[in-house]
Design an enzyme around this catalytic site. Structure first.
Site, short mmCIF file in Angstrom:
data_model
loop_
_atom_site.label_atom_id
_atom_site.label_comp_id
_atom_site.label_asym_id
_atom_site.label_seq_id
_atom_site.Cartn_x
_atom_site.Cartn_y
_atom_site.Cartn_z
N ASP A 166 0.83 -1.21 0.00
CA ASP A 166 0.00 0.00 0.00
C ASP A 166 0.87 1.26 0.00
O ASP A 166 0.70 2.15 0.82
CB ASP A 166 -0.93 -0.01 1.21
CG ASP A 166 -1.87 -1.20 1.22
OD1 ASP A 166 -3.08 -1.01 1.05
OD2 ASP A 166 -1.38 -2.34 1.37
N ASN A 232 -6.82 -3.90 -4.31
CA ASN A 232 -8.06 -3.30 -4.80
C ASN A 232 -7.80 -2.04 -5.62
O ASN A 232 -8.58 -1.71 -6.53
CB ASN A 232 -9.00 -2.98 -3.63
CG ASN A 232 -8.39 -2.08 -2.58
OD1 ASN A 232 -7.37 -2.44 -1.97
ND2 ASN A 232 -8.96 -0.92 -2.34
N HIS A 327 -11.64 -2.01 7.03
CA HIS A 327 -11.66 -3.24 6.22
C HIS A 327 -11.90 -4.48 7.07
O HIS A 327 -11.46 -5.58 6.72
CB HIS A 327 -10.36 -3.38 5.42
CG HIS A 327 -10.08 -2.22 4.52
ND1 HIS A 327 -10.99 -1.75 3.61
CD2 HIS A 327 -8.98 -1.42 4.39
CE1 HIS A 327 -10.47 -0.72 2.96
NE2 HIS A 327 -9.26 -0.50 3.41
N VAL A 355 -5.10 -2.90 4.96
CA VAL A 355 -5.29 -2.10 6.17
C VAL A 355 -4.04 -1.26 6.39
O VAL A 355 -2.94 -1.80 6.47
CB VAL A 355 -5.57 -2.99 7.39
CG1 VAL A 355 -5.74 -2.15 8.65
CG2 VAL A 355 -6.81 -3.85 7.15
#
Length: 467
Positions: A166, A232, A327, A355
């Site tokens: 992320d 995602n 999440h 997360v």
């Protein structure tokens, strides 16, 4: 207690003093408080996004493993003015003999954006444990980089992986990447657990931000392979602007050797590297019974030879054990489908992202429930993996700092901070894991664990057992 155990105890004591951890019904929730504010994206004129000089100069250079065993590398780059050459020149260090490999070029459109010319070239039949130089941009502006191939696959081969997830392209993202680069425990390849550029956070999924992100990380990924997992933010599914093909930018830009493991999709695949067998799964592709991903994993896990690759590592994006309200339980349906297999085949560790915080579990499983028996509480299980959430790379969405209270018993340590980790395999029985927060010095570890291999040394390796 041996030297490894002594080192571990000292590390735990130091971490306790540094973190002033608050004990809960589970493990510990760090009391370290990071300033609660969203990260800001670096401006487009930042030096980390600088376009290399020269006519049609290759940019956004990145590499990943190109076969199943580590003797091939996929080299990818983008040219803007014209396609230019798709040839890679490469040679071993201390060798005057240059080899050539020819790649392919592609491009794509996304709404009102048209990509540059995206090149992918697989260099094959490399020697193990060898430094190679490679040159691209032949005929225009050439650029030269280097990489080192892994040692030959074997049970006691030491190897160090970096772990990032992320990431995005904020000031905090830059801090994370810098901390990884300066970590004295030098990672040799990065296991990336998804969510790369966050281009979809911009109007119309501004794909220019895919370009800037790739220039930003080039300083690392052009020199060592990053093993890609889709998150995602790689979906880029936007029917409101006519974009209905999921993962279009990601799959055009980032190629992986999925066919080498008999996968039918680049979103799930496996590789061997040194003493590790790495399985990459897709949280956002179908995984129910009879689906391609399900059938592939069902056939893949029995193939793992722990006498050859003792360390079985799984990468996915949406965590299965997550005690953060952000999440919460999004990975539950995938856990229900695959967790019994992870226990059966004694997966050592599962790394996830999604997360935007850090969390490490104890070895637990929750596989006894059968709809009517009511047995649905995670239990300690020495055949189960440790689950680690490492989605704390620093992206624009900020930290996930709303944790459940009390801390569940399966959770060993958690903290809402940005950072990265390393997984340092020593031999077939032991690996040393360390998580580094961005606020600390490069060598400081905020959470550590000595891993005992589930196949060769299946003892209780929880931090409470070792301390």
């Amino acid at each position: 207690m041996g030297a490894s155990g002594t080192t571990f105890v000292l590390a735990v004591l130091a971490a306790t003093v540094l973190n002033s951890a608050v004990l809960c019904s589970g493990g510990s929730t760090s009391s370290f408080v990071r300033k609660d504010e969203k990260s800001g994206d670096m401006p487009l004129d930042s030096d980390v996004f600088e376009v290399p000089p020269g006519h049609n100069a290759p940019q956004q250079v990145h590499i990943t493993q190109g076969d199943h065993v580590g003797k091939a590398v996929i080299v990818s780059w983008v040219t803007v003015e014209e396609p230019g050459s798709n040839t890679v020149l490469y040679w071993a260090e201390n060798s005057d003999h240059k080899h050539k490999a020819k790649g392919k070029v592609t491009k794509y459109k996304f709404y009102n954006y048209t990509s540059g010319y995206i090149h992918h070239c697989t260099i094959k039949n490399l020697e193990y444990d060898t430094k190679y130089y490679y040159e691209i941009g032949i005929g225009h502006t050439t650029r030269t980089f280097w990489f080192t191939t892994p040692p030959e696959v074997g049970p006691d081969v030491p190897y160090t992986f970096g772990l990032i997830g992320d990431l995005g392209q904020t000031y905090d993202s830059n801090s994370t990447l810098t901390h990884y680069e300066q970590n004295p425990t030098k990672g040799q390849a990065v296991l990336f657990v998804g969510d790369l550029s966050y281009a979809d956070n911009y109007p119309n999924h501004d794909n220019v931000r895919w370009d800037t992100w790739a220039r930003f990380v080039e300083r690392s990924v052009a020199y060592q392979p990053w093993i890609w997992t889709a998150g995602n933010h790689e979906l880029d599914y936007a029917p409101e602007i006519g974009e209905t093909k999921p993962f279009k930018p990601f799959t055009h830009r980032y190629h992986v050797p999925f066919k080498a493991s008999n996968s039918t999709s680049p979103l799930w695949y496996s590789i061997k590297r040194a003493s590790a067998y790495i399985i990459v799964l897709s949280s956002y592709s179908a995984y129910g019974k009879y689906t391609p991903q399900y059938k592939w994993l069902e056939q893949e896990l029995p193939k793992v030879n722990r006498s050859e690759t003792p360390w079985l590592i799984v990468l996915l994006h949406s965590p299965w054990y997550n005690s953060n309200h952000y999440h919460y339980m999004e990975g539950e349906s995938m856990r229900v489908m695959f967790e019994p297999w992870f226990v059966k085949y004694k997966v050592d560790v599962v790394f996830a992202g999604h997360v935007h915080a850090y969390e490490r579990s104890h070895r637990v499983s929750n596989i006894a429930y059968n709809v009517v028996n009511g047995i649905c509480t995670p239990v300690n299980d020495l055949s189960a993996p440790v689950y680690i959430t490492i989605g704390d790379g620093g992206n624009i969405e900020g930290l996930a700092n709303n944790m459940t209270v009390p801390q569940p018993e399966y959770s060993a340590f958690r903290e809402a901070s940005f950072g990265h980790a390393t997984f340092d395999i020593k031999n077939r029985t032991h690996a040393y894991y360390g998580w580094h927060r961005n606020q600390d010095g490069y060598a400081v570890q905020a959470d550590t664990m000595w891993f005992s291999n589930r196949y060769w040394n299946p003892i209780d390796d929880s931090t409470s057992a070792q301390s």
